[in-house]
Design a protein around this motif. Structure first.
Motif, PDB file in Angstrom:
ATOM      1  N   ILE A 406      -7.518  -0.628  13.692  1.00 37.33           N
ATOM      2  CA  ILE A 406      -7.549  -1.044  12.291  1.00 37.33           C
ATOM      3  C   ILE A 406      -6.713  -0.030  11.524  1.00 37.33           C
ATOM      4  N   ALA A 407      -5.810  -0.528  10.689  1.00 37.49           N
ATOM      5  CA  ALA A 407      -4.901   0.389   9.998  1.00 37.49           C
ATOM      6  C   ALA A 407      -4.590  -0.120   8.602  1.00 37.49           C
ATOM      7  N   GLY A 408      -4.147   0.807   7.746  1.00 41.33           N
ATOM      8  CA  GLY A 408      -3.695   0.447   6.408  1.00 41.33           C
ATOM      9  C   GLY A 408      -4.562   1.027   5.314  1.00 41.33           C
ATOM     10  N   GLU A 409      -4.097   0.820   4.089  1.00 40.99           N
ATOM     11  CA  GLU A 409      -4.822   1.263   2.905  1.00 40.99           C
ATOM     12  C   GLU A 409      -4.724   0.192   1.829  1.00 40.99           C
ATOM     13  N   ASN A 410      -5.729   0.093   1.013  1.00 43.42           N
ATOM     14  CA  ASN A 410      -5.694  -0.788  -0.149  1.00 43.42           C
ATOM     15  C   ASN A 410      -5.244   0.002  -1.371  1.00 43.42           C
ATOM     16  N   GLY A 411      -4.802  -0.710  -2.389  1.00 42.81           N
ATOM     17  CA  GLY A 411      -4.451  -0.037  -3.631  1.00 42.81           C
ATOM     18  C   GLY A 411      -2.991  -0.145  -3.992  1.00 42.81           C
ATOM     19  N   GLY A 412      -2.118  -0.375  -3.032  1.00 44.13           N
ATOM     20  CA  GLY A 412      -0.701  -0.544  -3.324  1.00 44.13           C
ATOM     21  C   GLY A 412      -0.396  -1.962  -3.758  1.00 44.13           C
ATOM     22  N   ASN A 414       1.432  -4.145  -2.319  1.00 40.30           N
ATOM     23  CA  ASN A 414       1.412  -5.102  -1.229  1.00 40.30           C
ATOM     24  C   ASN A 414       0.765  -4.534   0.031  1.00 40.30           C
ATOM     25  N   SER A 415       0.079  -3.404  -0.092  1.00 42.03           N
ATOM     26  CA  SER A 415      -0.565  -2.796   1.064  1.00 42.03           C
ATOM     27  C   SER A 415      -1.862  -3.522   1.381  1.00 42.03           C
ATOM     28  N   ALA A 416      -2.341  -3.358   2.606  1.00 34.32           N
ATOM     29  CA  ALA A 416      -3.553  -4.038   3.041  1.00 34.32           C
ATOM     30  C   ALA A 416      -4.127  -3.303   4.240  1.00 34.32           C
ATOM     31  N   VAL A 417      -5.392  -3.597   4.539  1.00 39.24           N
ATOM     32  CA  VAL A 417      -6.049  -3.107   5.747  1.00 39.24           C
ATOM     33  C   VAL A 417      -6.184  -4.290   6.695  1.00 39.24           C
ATOM     34  N   LYS A 418      -5.668  -4.140   7.920  1.00 37.37           N
ATOM     35  CA  LYS A 418      -5.701  -5.234   8.870  1.00 37.37           C
ATOM     36  C   LYS A 418      -5.900  -4.705  10.292  1.00 37.37           C
ATOM     37  N   LEU A 419      -6.179  -5.621  11.189  1.00 36.93           N
ATOM     38  CA  LEU A 419      -6.184  -5.309  12.601  1.00 36.93           C
ATOM     39  C   LEU A 419      -4.728  -5.349  13.071  1.00 36.93           C
ATOM     40  N   VAL A 420      -4.292  -4.314  13.791  1.00 35.73           N
ATOM     41  CA  VAL A 420      -2.881  -4.232  14.158  1.00 35.73           C
ATOM     42  C   VAL A 420      -2.714  -3.950  15.644  1.00 35.73           C
TER      43      VAL A 420
END
Length: 515
Positions: A406-412, A414-420
């Protein structure tokens, strides 16, 4: 090698203290001991772009991103000698700053990233520039990509250095520049704070030499590229090829100009002879006004023709000087590239992918975000370090050629947290789930199935995925975002929205009633 079997999970952590996304293919460059090279080469002047490397809420294709630049260039195409402003000031905007009446210094295009842009990776900035160069000046895709890379490094090296730009560029360019000239290395600083200067050669008529390649590949730029982990060898080699072709074109133009100069000089010599004969007749007949007028006119014609001959000769010299300059630059760079390739090979001798094990190193202690590292187990050296620094909850699963996390950050924007899924060779994201994942979700593997908590609006659900990150099932009952996920032989136990423990069927994630 650690974790060769799928069922093993990496829990150990090595403690050491846009708008777009587009997934690229495996890098062809040499695999290098990045940590060793960086420790030896990094300095305050090293240009390392900090991109958002995590999943995205929306993924646009490479062509969609390139088309941004294409659209910006349409009004400039076939109208390159006129100053033009085009685009949206709040998003992507270009100032085509040319002044044909001024011969000293450089014209330029200025690409401005407005406050509402969402581009967050240098690759995509380069795609936009490439699209612009292909449309406006007819560069082919390969050359446009190379030149776009150098343009971004050039603008990072000279970020905020107004004196440098004032010394090289015409007033029509510099009057549009601010302290934001150039581009920051951190993507978070790009919106509303970027003026990418693209130097233009004279005349601005399209073709291979439209962009001044000598300016964008000066010593400071190349030195910066040499300090990266791959030393910029691929792009520097491509630039060397461009300069060789520029030299060939300039040399042919010099030959043509020299032929023209010979013809024009012959005409001048002929007119001089005619002027001399007319002047002799005028001298012999001082009272013949017509003879005097003819002599004067012949003299003027000869003088005018000599100017044309001199101009043709000067053009030939200028073209030959350019050919020689480009050829010398290419030769010098060829020597440096050969030296760098030799050094890189020496540094990577004995390193084999089969000997690499993958672990995690904390990148953010407060948020518990990690980055992936690869260790050569034979030499006990770090040989790979991912630029993705947002692996969540200190867990990755090794499934052969890929790592699941699981990777990523919220707040940007177009950023997101997803399974990668992360390619082990490049340590870049190769795939990502369509669904957003809860920031605090755990990731549990059972065979070839992966369980985590996904987010749907304000609600959270348990979801299962296969190794290709395709959603297999989603619970109908809501759960807590940070629920534990415990799997036994008959069920999956989680906490529902109220915190109560419930059991789910492993196959379809339907709720199993408590007896």
């Amino acid at each position: 090698m650690i974790f060769k079997k799928q069922q093993k999970v990496l829990l150990a952590v090595f403690m050491a203290g846009g708008l777009f996304s587009f997934y690229t293919s495996k890098a062809a460059a040499l695999d290098v001991n990045r940590t060793e090279l960086q420790s030896a080469n990094e300095s305050a002047d090293t240009i390392v772009f900090q991109n958002y490397e995590g999943p995205h809420a929306r993924i646009d294709s490479a062509q969609t991103i390139t088309n941004i630049g294409t659209q910006l260039a349409i009004s400039i195409t076939d109208n390159t000698e006129n100053a033009i402003n085009t685009g949206s000031k709040n998003r992507y905007y270009v100032i085509h700053a040319v002044d044909t009446s001024v011969k000293e210094k450089l014209d330029a295009d200025i690409l401005i990233l407005g406050e509402n842009v969402g581009v967050d990776h240098i690759t995509n900035v380069r795609r936009i520039i490439s699209g612009f160069l292909m449309q406006a000046y007819k560069y082919n895709p390969e050359d446009a990509s190379t030149i776009a890379t150098f343009i971004t490094v050039y603008n990072a090296v000279y970020r905020g250095k107004l004196d440098t730009f004032n010394a090289k560029y015409k007033e029509i360019v510099t009057q549009n520049l601010t302290s934001s000239v150039g581009m920051d290395t951190n993507y978070k600083m790009w919106p509303g704070n970027t003026q990418i200067v693209i130097p233009l050669s004279e005349p601005v008529d399209g073709g291979l030499s439209t962009i001044d390649t000598s300016v964008i590949s000066d010593k400071d730029v190349v030195d910066s590229m040499r300090e990266t982990d791959d030393r910029g060898i691929d792009e520097r080699s491509n630039m060397m090829d461009i300069k060789n072709r520029e030299s060939e074109i300039a040399s042919e133009q010099a030959k043509d100009a020299q032929k023209e100069a010979v013809i024009e000089q012959a005409k001048a010599d002929e007119l001089k002879q005619e002027a001399a004969e007319a002047q002799k007749i005028a001298n012999e007949n001082p009272d013949d006004l017509q003879a005097q007028e003819i002599a004067e006119q012949k003299k003027l014609d000869a003088t005018e023709q000599q100017k044309k001959a001199d101009l043709a000769a000067a053009t030939a010299t200028e073209k030959q000087n350019k050919a020689d300059k480009k050829q010398n630059e290419a030769k010098n760079e060829n020597k440096e590239i050969a030296k760098d390739i030799k050094e890189l090979k020496e540094k990577t001798q004995g390193y084999s992918e089969a000997d690499v094990s993958y672990g995690l190193q904390l990148a953010n202690d407060k948020k518990f975000l990690s980055k992936i590292i690869g260790i050569d187990t034979k030499n006990n050296k770090i040989v790979k370090t991912s630029r993705l620094e947002a692996i969540r909850n200190r867990i990755i699963y090794d499934i052969g050629t890929s790592l699941i996390a699981i990777a990523g950050e919220n707040g940007g924007k177009n950023s997101a947290v997803k399974l990668v899924s992360i390619d082990k060779e490049t340590l870049q994201i190769a795939k990502e789930s369509e669904q957003a994942v809860a920031e605090d979700s755990v990731l549990i593997q059972q065979g070839s199935v992966y369980y985590c908590v996904i987010q749907d609006g304000k609600n959270y659900y348990i979801a299962s995925y296969d190794q290709n990150l395709v959603l297999k099932a989603k619970s109908t009952v809501g759960v807590k975002a940070n629920t534990p996920i415990v799997i036994d032989s008959k069920s999956i136990m989680v906490n529902n929205e109220k915190g109560a423990v419930i059991r789910l069927s492993p196959s379809d994630l339907s709720e199993i009633p408590l007896q």
